[in-house]
Design an enzyme around this catalytic site. Structure first.
Site, PDB file in Angstrom:
ATOM      1  N   TYR A 105       0.849  -1.193   0.000  1.00 11.87           N
ATOM      2  CA  TYR A 105       0.000   0.000   0.000  1.00 11.87           C
ATOM      3  C   TYR A 105       0.885   1.245   0.000  1.00 11.87           C
ATOM      4  O   TYR A 105       1.311   1.723  -1.038  1.00 11.87           O
ATOM      5  CB  TYR A 105      -0.969  -0.007   1.196  1.00 11.87           C
ATOM      6  CG  TYR A 105      -2.077  -1.013   1.011  1.00 11.87           C
ATOM      7  CD1 TYR A 105      -3.235  -0.683   0.314  1.00 11.87           C
ATOM      8  CD2 TYR A 105      -1.971  -2.300   1.514  1.00 11.87           C
ATOM      9  CE1 TYR A 105      -4.250  -1.607   0.121  1.00 11.87           C
ATOM     10  CE2 TYR A 105      -2.981  -3.235   1.327  1.00 11.87           C
ATOM     11  CZ  TYR A 105      -4.119  -2.872   0.628  1.00 11.87           C
ATOM     12  OH  TYR A 105      -5.113  -3.792   0.445  1.00 11.87           O
ATOM     13  N   CYS A 106       1.151   1.771   1.168  1.00  8.86           N
ATOM     14  CA  CYS A 106       1.808   3.080   1.260  1.00  8.86           C
ATOM     15  C   CYS A 106       3.273   3.070   0.850  1.00  8.86           C
ATOM     16  O   CYS A 106       3.755   4.048   0.284  1.00  8.86           O
ATOM     17  CB  CYS A 106       1.635   3.643   2.661  1.00  8.86           C
ATOM     18  SG  CYS A 106      -0.121   3.903   3.064  1.00  8.86           S
ATOM     19  N   VAL A 107       4.003   1.994   1.115  1.00  4.56           N
ATOM     20  CA  VAL A 107       5.409   1.942   0.700  1.00  4.56           C
ATOM     21  C   VAL A 107       5.487   1.905  -0.826  1.00  4.56           C
ATOM     22  O   VAL A 107       6.230   2.675  -1.439  1.00  4.56           O
ATOM     23  CB  VAL A 107       6.149   0.747   1.335  1.00  4.56           C
ATOM     24  CG1 VAL A 107       7.546   0.586   0.751  1.00  4.56           C
ATOM     25  CG2 VAL A 107       6.216   0.927   2.854  1.00  4.56           C
ATOM     26  N   THR A 110       4.322   5.315  -2.310  1.00  2.76           N
ATOM     27  CA  THR A 110       5.283   6.383  -2.047  1.00  2.76           C
ATOM     28  C   THR A 110       6.550   6.193  -2.867  1.00  2.76           C
ATOM     29  O   THR A 110       7.114   7.174  -3.386  1.00  2.76           O
ATOM     30  CB  THR A 110       5.581   6.485  -0.538  1.00  2.76           C
ATOM     31  OG1 THR A 110       4.340   6.744   0.148  1.00  2.76           O
ATOM     32  CG2 THR A 110       6.567   7.589  -0.231  1.00  2.76           C
TER      33      THR A 110
END
Length: 173
Positions: A105-107, A110
């Site tokens: 998700y966020c890794v 980003t």
């Protein structure tokens, strides 16, 4: 160095969360020792990440210092409507050491956004994790998710920047 969403509420639900937070804390200390700014992204918003709830706090195991920068975000992409890019540019950063949760998700979001914004990324290959049970719908264990995202991000083509993978023991040594 950018630490993604290592928050109290997530430590118990990510794969080897305590071990991961401790590994990231060691990396953050090495970064500071070398004059590398440490940024901790903090997810806020929604029921799980209500800023009034104590679990939304960044994990104490990170041993963040007053010199570290905390940037709140409301999306999986750490750059989306946050102060991350402005802060990194103000520090003349061109390469981001990236670590945190969750891998898928966020890794991932980003990392991809960082290169699209013109930054090079060193993804700590053993410095990110998905939820501990993996993706049961896809039949992938946590280890398989990490391996898959490491492979995909290592081979992704982005005209703005590059993504390299390094184990935690080799990032600042």
């Amino acid at each position: 160095m950018v630490i993604v969403d290592v928050q109290e509420v997530l430590i118990p639900v990510v794969w080897r969360g305590t071990e991961l937070a401790d590994r990231i804390a060691v990396l953050a200390t090495k970064a500071r020792d070398r004059g590398v700014p440490v940024v901790a992204l903090q997810q806020v918003g929604g029921e799980m990440f209500d800023p009034a709830k104590p679990g939304t706090r960044l994990a104490g195991r990170l041993r963040l210092q007053p010199s570290d920068t905390v940037i709140q975000k409301t999306a999986t992409d750490g750059f989306y409507r946050s102060d991350l890019e402005a802060f990194l540019r103000s520090q003349n950063v061109d390469t981001i050491v990236l670590t945190g949760v969750a891998t898928d998700y966020c890794v991932d979001a980003t990392a991809r956004s960082a290169v699209s914004h013109g930054f090079d990324v060193v993804l700590v290959e053993d410095g990110h994790a998905p939820v501990r049970h993996g993706d049961e719908e896809a039949g992938l264990s946590a280890e398989q998710i990490i391996a898959r995202h490491n492979r995909l991000l290592r081979t992704a083509v982005h005209p703005g920047g590059t993504i390299q993978l390094r184990p935690a023991t080799q990032v600042f040594d």
